[in-house]
Design a protein around this motif. Structure first.
Motif, PDB file in Angstrom:
ATOM      1  N   VAL A  59       6.898  -5.495 -14.168  1.00 32.50           N
ATOM      2  CA  VAL A  59       8.024  -5.316 -13.241  1.00 32.50           C
ATOM      3  C   VAL A  59       7.536  -4.882 -11.864  1.00 32.50           C
ATOM      4  N   THR A  60       6.691  -3.876 -11.820  1.00 33.91           N
ATOM      5  CA  THR A  60       6.201  -3.355 -10.542  1.00 33.91           C
ATOM      6  C   THR A  60       4.960  -4.097 -10.044  1.00 33.91           C
ATOM      7  N   LYS A  61       4.362  -4.921 -10.910  1.00 31.34           N
ATOM      8  CA  LYS A  61       3.130  -5.649 -10.599  1.00 31.34           C
ATOM      9  C   LYS A  61       1.987  -4.690 -10.252  1.00 31.34           C
ATOM     10  N   LEU A  62       1.922  -3.594 -11.002  1.00 35.99           N
ATOM     11  CA  LEU A  62       0.860  -2.608 -10.816  1.00 35.99           C
ATOM     12  C   LEU A  62      -0.022  -2.548 -12.045  1.00 35.99           C
ATOM     13  N   ALA A  63      -1.337  -2.507 -11.832  1.00 41.13           N
ATOM     14  CA  ALA A  63      -2.302  -2.283 -12.900  1.00 41.13           C
ATOM     15  C   ALA A  63      -2.846  -0.864 -12.746  1.00 41.13           C
ATOM     16  N   TYR A  64      -2.980  -0.155 -13.869  1.00 38.75           N
ATOM     17  CA  TYR A  64      -3.424   1.232 -13.858  1.00 38.75           C
ATOM     18  C   TYR A  64      -4.687   1.377 -14.695  1.00 38.75           C
ATOM     19  N   ASN A  66      -3.553 -14.173  -6.200  1.00 37.40           N
ATOM     20  CA  ASN A  66      -4.933 -14.157  -5.724  1.00 37.40           C
ATOM     21  C   ASN A  66      -5.223 -13.028  -4.741  1.00 37.40           C
ATOM     22  N   GLN A  67      -4.301 -12.086  -4.626  1.00 36.31           N
ATOM     23  CA  GLN A  67      -4.517 -10.963  -3.712  1.00 36.31           C
ATOM     24  C   GLN A  67      -4.172  -9.649  -4.404  1.00 36.31           C
ATOM     25  N   PHE A  68      -5.148  -8.748  -4.422  1.00 40.15           N
ATOM     26  CA  PHE A  68      -5.008  -7.460  -5.106  1.00 40.15           C
ATOM     27  C   PHE A  68      -5.581  -6.363  -4.215  1.00 40.15           C
ATOM     28  N   ILE A  69      -4.885  -5.228  -4.158  1.00 37.82           N
ATOM     29  CA  ILE A  69      -5.352  -4.108  -3.348  1.00 37.82           C
ATOM     30  C   ILE A  69      -5.185  -2.808  -4.122  1.00 37.82           C
ATOM     31  N   VAL A  70      -6.011  -1.826  -3.785  1.00 36.05           N
ATOM     32  CA  VAL A  70      -5.850  -0.486  -4.344  1.00 36.05           C
ATOM     33  C   VAL A  70      -4.706   0.183  -3.606  1.00 36.05           C
ATOM     34  N   GLN A  71      -3.660   0.519  -4.329  1.00 36.41           N
ATOM     35  CA  GLN A  71      -2.495   1.147  -3.702  1.00 36.41           C
ATOM     36  C   GLN A  71      -2.677   2.648  -3.536  1.00 36.41           C
ATOM     37  N   GLU A  72      -3.246   3.296  -4.564  1.00 37.38           N
ATOM     38  CA  GLU A  72      -3.437   4.743  -4.489  1.00 37.38           C
ATOM     39  C   GLU A  72      -4.291   5.215  -5.663  1.00 37.38           C
ATOM     40  N   THR A  73      -4.647   6.475  -5.629  1.00 38.54           N
ATOM     41  CA  THR A  73      -5.339   7.139  -6.729  1.00 38.54           C
ATOM     42  C   THR A  73      -4.500   8.340  -7.146  1.00 38.54           C
ATOM     43  N   ILE A  74      -4.159   8.402  -8.420  1.00 34.33           N
ATOM     44  CA  ILE A  74      -3.309   9.470  -8.947  1.00 34.33           C
ATOM     45  C   ILE A  74      -4.189  10.479  -9.696  1.00 34.33           C
ATOM     46  N   ILE A 126      -6.287   8.096 -11.961  1.00 33.11           N
ATOM     47  CA  ILE A 126      -5.863   6.728 -12.246  1.00 33.11           C
ATOM     48  C   ILE A 126      -5.985   5.922 -10.956  1.00 33.11           C
ATOM     49  N   THR A 127      -6.657   4.781 -11.025  1.00 32.88           N
ATOM     50  CA  THR A 127      -6.680   3.855  -9.898  1.00 32.88           C
ATOM     51  C   THR A 127      -5.514   2.891 -10.052  1.00 32.88           C
ATOM     52  N   VAL A 128      -4.649   2.823  -9.032  1.00 32.86           N
ATOM     53  CA  VAL A 128      -3.478   1.953  -9.063  1.00 32.86           C
ATOM     54  C   VAL A 128      -3.760   0.714  -8.223  1.00 32.86           C
ATOM     55  N   VAL A 129      -3.721  -0.452  -8.875  1.00 34.60           N
ATOM     56  CA  VAL A 129      -4.012  -1.720  -8.205  1.00 34.60           C
ATOM     57  C   VAL A 129      -2.743  -2.547  -8.124  1.00 34.60           C
ATOM     58  N   LYS A 130      -2.374  -2.954  -6.931  1.00 35.91           N
ATOM     59  CA  LYS A 130      -1.174  -3.755  -6.707  1.00 35.91           C
ATOM     60  C   LYS A 130      -1.522  -5.242  -6.689  1.00 35.91           C
ATOM     61  N   GLU A 131      -0.783  -6.024  -7.483  1.00 36.98           N
ATOM     62  CA  GLU A 131      -0.901  -7.470  -7.423  1.00 36.98           C
ATOM     63  C   GLU A 131       0.059  -7.966  -6.345  1.00 36.98           C
ATOM     64  N   GLN A 146       0.808  -1.216   0.000  1.00 37.59           N
ATOM     65  CA  GLN A 146       0.000   0.000   0.000  1.00 37.59           C
ATOM     66  C   GLN A 146       0.845   1.272   0.000  1.00 37.59           C
ATOM     67  N   GLN A 147       2.153   1.140   0.029  1.00 37.55           N
ATOM     68  CA  GLN A 147       3.002   2.317  -0.041  1.00 37.55           C
ATOM     69  C   GLN A 147       2.824   3.010  -1.386  1.00 37.55           C
ATOM     70  N   LYS A 148       2.664   4.314  -1.342  1.00 41.65           N
ATOM     71  CA  LYS A 148       2.416   5.051  -2.571  1.00 41.65           C
ATOM     72  C   LYS A 148       3.633   5.018  -3.491  1.00 41.65           C
ATOM     73  N   SER A 149       3.344   5.014  -4.787  1.00 42.60           N
ATOM     74  CA  SER A 149       4.405   4.856  -5.787  1.00 42.60           C
ATOM     75  C   SER A 149       5.173   6.148  -6.037  1.00 42.60           C
ATOM     76  N   GLY A 150       4.589   7.279  -5.710  1.00 41.01           N
ATOM     77  CA  GLY A 150       5.218   8.565  -6.009  1.00 41.01           C
ATOM     78  C   GLY A 150       4.936   9.051  -7.418  1.00 41.01           C
ATOM     79  N   LEU A 151       4.039   8.368  -8.126  1.00 42.22           N
ATOM     80  CA  LEU A 151       3.696   8.778  -9.485  1.00 42.22           C
ATOM     81  C   LEU A 151       2.849  10.044  -9.467  1.00 42.22           C
TER      82      LEU A 151
END
Length: 335
Positions: free
Chosen positions: A256-261, A278-286, A269-274, A21-26
């Protein structure tokens, strides 16, 4: 002892989720203006030549993806939607929705070399690295045209049973495509050009953008009812449903980052972390801008590119706001 091991396992799982859940800084790093008017759809990247191809009205604008400089224009692509980059052949292919054709051009100098008749209202397209074919999805004839880049001929037409939107390949001969009007994902085999399976989407309406993680065989489909559905590509089983923003038309996945945008036209942009298969979470909203609903990813820099424009304020909530002339631009998102 069992209780202690369970506590350790819980703490470990919590640590994984916290790190995910740490923000990517994007953020929006740059805005690249394009001095022409008209609507837009997909954007594509030629990694080899560092060029960004932008469908825009009846032409394709070409920018250097590293600095945003204009490097060319491909004209007379009537109602252009998508651009496929067939790098090994040195060719690009535009889908001209109003003409029912694909324009073939040279990736080195942008000279048009051929016109190919395909289905009705060709829309999304991509080059498949496994079969070495260009796949074109035709919105009105409800089928896919398979083009051989060696001959620039349509070698097969695959009926899909509904209106196709974006498609992806698993890199092993299978293609998956969203069927917007019936809420399905169709899988077909490029070795036989036959439909293999149909996955009915539960809880998803009018799927448009589609991405894939080839390593875990996970499909990411974004739907008009503000959800991203994640499926097992091999079985069609739905893993989870994640809330995203409104008016999304595109999604990309960074292996590489296992992020879906998901590119949400409401302006983010909704950033979803794999976290795992079988586990996915919303990491942040850009934050982006209103209208930025399609997206491309540069796998070299991990930057994202989204087209949009400025809009006039509308007093009628039921009326689509008008674009401000000359305001078309590309947003570049990165660190």
């Amino acid at each position: 002892m069992k209780r202690k091991l369970l506590s350790i396992a819980v703490l470990f799982a919590m640590s994984i989720v916290a790190n995910a859940q740490q923000k990517s800084g994007l953020r929006v790093l740059a805005v690249h203006k394009i001095q022409s008017d008209g609507g837009w759809d997909y954007v594509s990247i030629d990694q080899q030549h560092n060029n960004l191809f932008v469908s825009h009205g009846n032409q394709v604008n070409i920018l250097n993806k590293n600095n945003g400089d204009s490097v060319g224009v491909i004209r007379n692509t009537l109602g252009v939607h998508g651009i496929a980059i067939a790098g090994p052949f040195g060719k690009g292919y535009t889908t001209n929705g109003k003409a029912g054709t694909c324009t073939v051009f040279d990736l080195n100098n942008f000279i048009v070399t051929a016109q190919i008749k395909v289905g009705q209202n060709p829309d999304a397209t991509f080059y498949d690295d496994y079969s070495k074919k260009v796949i074109v999805f035709n919105g009105k004839s409800n089928d896919a045209s398979i083009i051989n880049p060696q001959t620039d001929q349509v070698i097969a037409t695959i009926p899909l049973g509904g209106k196709p939107e974006a498609g992806v390949s698993d890199g092993k001969g299978k293609v998956y495509v969203n069927i917007e009007d019936i809420g399905e994902i169709v899988c077909f085999d490029l070795n036989t050009n036959k439909v293999l399976s149909r996955y009915k989407l539960k809880g998803g309406e009018e799927p448009s953008g589609l991405a894939i993680d080839r390593v875990t065989s996970r499909l990411f489909t974004v739907c008009a009812n503000k959800v991203m559905l994640i499926l097992d590509a091999k079985t069609g089983k739905q893993i989870t449903s994640i809330a995203i923003g409104n008016n999304c038309d595109g999604v990309v996945f960074d292996p590489v980052t296992k992020l879906a945008y998901s590119a949400n036209g409401e302006g983010n942009i909704t950033v979803v972390k794999e976290v795992s298969a079988n586990q996915f979470i919303v990491q942040e909203t850009i934050k982006t801008e209103v209208g930025a609903r399609t997206i491309a990813i540069d796998f070299a820099s991990h930057h994202l590119f989204l087209p949009t424009a400025a809009f006039e304020k509308s007093t009628d909530a039921n009326q689509r706001p008008h674009r401000v002339p000359g305001s078309f631009k590309i947003l570049e998102v990165g660190k």
